[in-house]
Design a protein around this motif. Sequence first.
Motif, PDB file in Angstrom:
ATOM      1  N   GLU A 155     104.568   3.454  82.148  1.00  9.07           N
ATOM      2  CA  GLU A 155     105.195   4.213  81.495  1.00  9.07           C
ATOM      3  C   GLU A 155     105.198   5.354  81.892  1.00  9.07           C
ATOM      4  O   GLU A 155     106.762   6.052  82.101  1.00  9.07           O
ATOM      5  N   PHE A 156     104.213   6.247  82.400  1.00 11.57           N
ATOM      6  CA  PHE A 156     104.260   7.510  82.334  1.00 11.57           C
ATOM      7  C   PHE A 156     104.986   7.533  84.075  1.00 11.57           C
ATOM      8  O   PHE A 156     106.239   8.448  83.909  1.00 11.57           O
ATOM      9  N   LEU A 157     104.780   6.725  85.213  1.00 14.07           N
ATOM     10  CA  LEU A 157     105.233   6.657  86.076  1.00 14.07           C
ATOM     11  C   LEU A 157     106.395   6.343  86.373  1.00 14.07           C
ATOM     12  O   LEU A 157     107.050   6.313  86.979  1.00 14.07           O
ATOM     13  N   ALA A 158     107.311   5.696  85.722  1.00 14.75           N
ATOM     14  CA  ALA A 158     108.548   5.163  85.325  1.00 14.75           C
ATOM     15  C   ALA A 158     108.809   6.667  84.825  1.00 14.75           C
ATOM     16  O   ALA A 158     109.888   6.999  85.163  1.00 14.75           O
ATOM     17  N   ALA A 159     108.609   7.425  83.701  1.00 16.67           N
ATOM     18  CA  ALA A 159     108.816   8.321  83.070  1.00 16.67           C
ATOM     19  C   ALA A 159     109.532   9.621  85.010  1.00 16.67           C
ATOM     20  O   ALA A 159     110.232  10.259  84.790  1.00 16.67           O
ATOM     21  N   ARG A 160     108.001   9.045  85.075  1.00 18.96           N
ATOM     22  CA  ARG A 160     107.852  10.682  85.918  1.00 18.96           C
ATOM     23  C   ARG A 160     108.733  10.276  87.370  1.00 18.96           C
ATOM     24  O   ARG A 160     110.225  10.744  88.326  1.00 18.96           O
ATOM     25  N   ARG A 161     109.215   9.024  87.977  1.00 16.30           N
ATOM     26  CA  ARG A 161     109.877   8.130  88.619  1.00 16.30           C
ATOM     27  C   ARG A 161     111.519   9.318  88.537  1.00 16.30           C
ATOM     28  O   ARG A 161     112.264   8.178  89.094  1.00 16.30           O
ATOM     29  N   GLU A 162     111.653   8.660  87.574  1.00 20.04           N
ATOM     30  CA  GLU A 162     113.595   9.242  86.645  1.00 20.04           C
ATOM     31  C   GLU A 162     113.615  10.496  86.705  1.00 20.04           C
ATOM     32  O   GLU A 162     114.513  10.689  87.499  1.00 20.04           O
ATOM     33  N   ALA A 163     112.476  11.111  86.982  1.00 14.74           N
ATOM     34  CA  ALA A 163     112.339  12.570  86.432  1.00 14.74           C
ATOM     35  C   ALA A 163     112.817  13.093  88.216  1.00 14.74           C
ATOM     36  O   ALA A 163     113.470  13.551  89.118  1.00 14.74           O
ATOM     37  N   VAL A 164     112.336  12.349  89.106  1.00  9.04           N
ATOM     38  CA  VAL A 164     112.235  12.749  90.558  1.00  9.04           C
ATOM     39  C   VAL A 164     113.032  12.197  91.022  1.00  9.04           C
ATOM     40  O   VAL A 164     114.227  12.903  92.435  1.00  9.04           O
ATOM     41  N   ALA A 165     113.851  10.748  90.798  1.00  8.93           N
ATOM     42  CA  ALA A 165     114.901  10.724  91.006  1.00  8.93           C
ATOM     43  C   ALA A 165     116.435  11.395  91.242  1.00  8.93           C
ATOM     44  O   ALA A 165     116.654  11.600  91.551  1.00  8.93           O
ATOM     45  N   ARG A 190      97.307  12.375  86.129  1.00  6.29           N
ATOM     46  CA  ARG A 190      97.991  12.224  85.434  1.00  6.29           C
ATOM     47  C   ARG A 190      97.245  12.887  84.428  1.00  6.29           C
ATOM     48  O   ARG A 190      98.021  13.944  83.396  1.00  6.29           O
ATOM     49  N   ARG A 191      96.387  13.155  83.865  1.00  6.06           N
ATOM     50  CA  ARG A 191      95.963  14.005  82.202  1.00  6.06           C
ATOM     51  C   ARG A 191      95.769  15.203  83.069  1.00  6.06           C
ATOM     52  O   ARG A 191      96.068  16.285  81.934  1.00  6.06           O
ATOM     53  N   SER A 192      96.131  15.762  84.063  1.00  6.59           N
ATOM     54  CA  SER A 192      96.127  17.068  84.258  1.00  6.59           C
ATOM     55  C   SER A 192      97.176  17.034  84.389  1.00  6.59           C
ATOM     56  O   SER A 192      97.334  18.193  83.657  1.00  6.59           O
TER      57      SER A 192
END
Length: 275
Positions: A155-165, A190-192
């Motif tokens: 879920e984290f990576l999917a959210a960041r992928r959307e933001a990056v794109a 991710r924790r940082s």
Amino acid sequence: MGATTGTGVQRTTVQVDGEPVSYLTAGQDGPAVLLLHGTYWSRVWLPVLGRLAEAGLRPIAVDFPGLGYSGGELIPETAAIPALADWVARFVSAMEISGPVAVAGHDIGGAVAQHLLARDRLEVSRLALVNSVTYDSWPAPHVARLLDRAVTADEFLAARREAVATDLAGAATEQRIAGYLAPWTDPRVRRSWLAMASAADSRYTLGLVPALRRSTTPKFLVWGEDDRFEKVAYAEEFAREIPETTLLRIPAATHIRTENAPGRVARALIDFFVA
């Protein structure tokens, strides 16, 4: 230890607080220009590093602790703007950079840059803000949403992928998006990132305004006009209120305008830092 990216840019490390700190640099001589990232990492500066070096500058784009490819791990206390500014001062000392230093900040890195100047954490010769947080423009809602509940790695990576794109806009390619996401595959990173997001607080920029109003240090704002959250109206207010400030608006550029308009951003920063 260093690695060449193939564009004349080197990624190397230095020890700060007993941890390896990763940074991108280009050029060997010339005045140092410290480049600070926010909710991304040093990768946001990569498109302009070679151009800055060709102009006789020594750009240094550092990864904050626990982010990008630096060691260590941020917690909310060490991810707060004053703590990050103190850490940057220690990084500059470890790099043996002496005398005044030019600083540029993107996103939350811009808050750190403002703090360095306004609170005299470094002798800042010139300050550039590139679609930076200012006033009460932050935290961004899409960042805050990741703190509302525990999220899985996917879920984290999917959210960041959307933001990056979205933030890359027309510069988005699958290879580039994957490159931006790569550090976040590490749970420690991710924790940082979540610690930085949880420490985001506009009082850290609002509280600097009185000191910035007294500052005579040259300041330069470079703004992509299509940024979703760090809207150009904030930059316009900063330019009106803070002395010695010039604003350059870049049409059709989004949050990572170093990717959307690298030539124009680099030229503008060179003109400012070499003046």
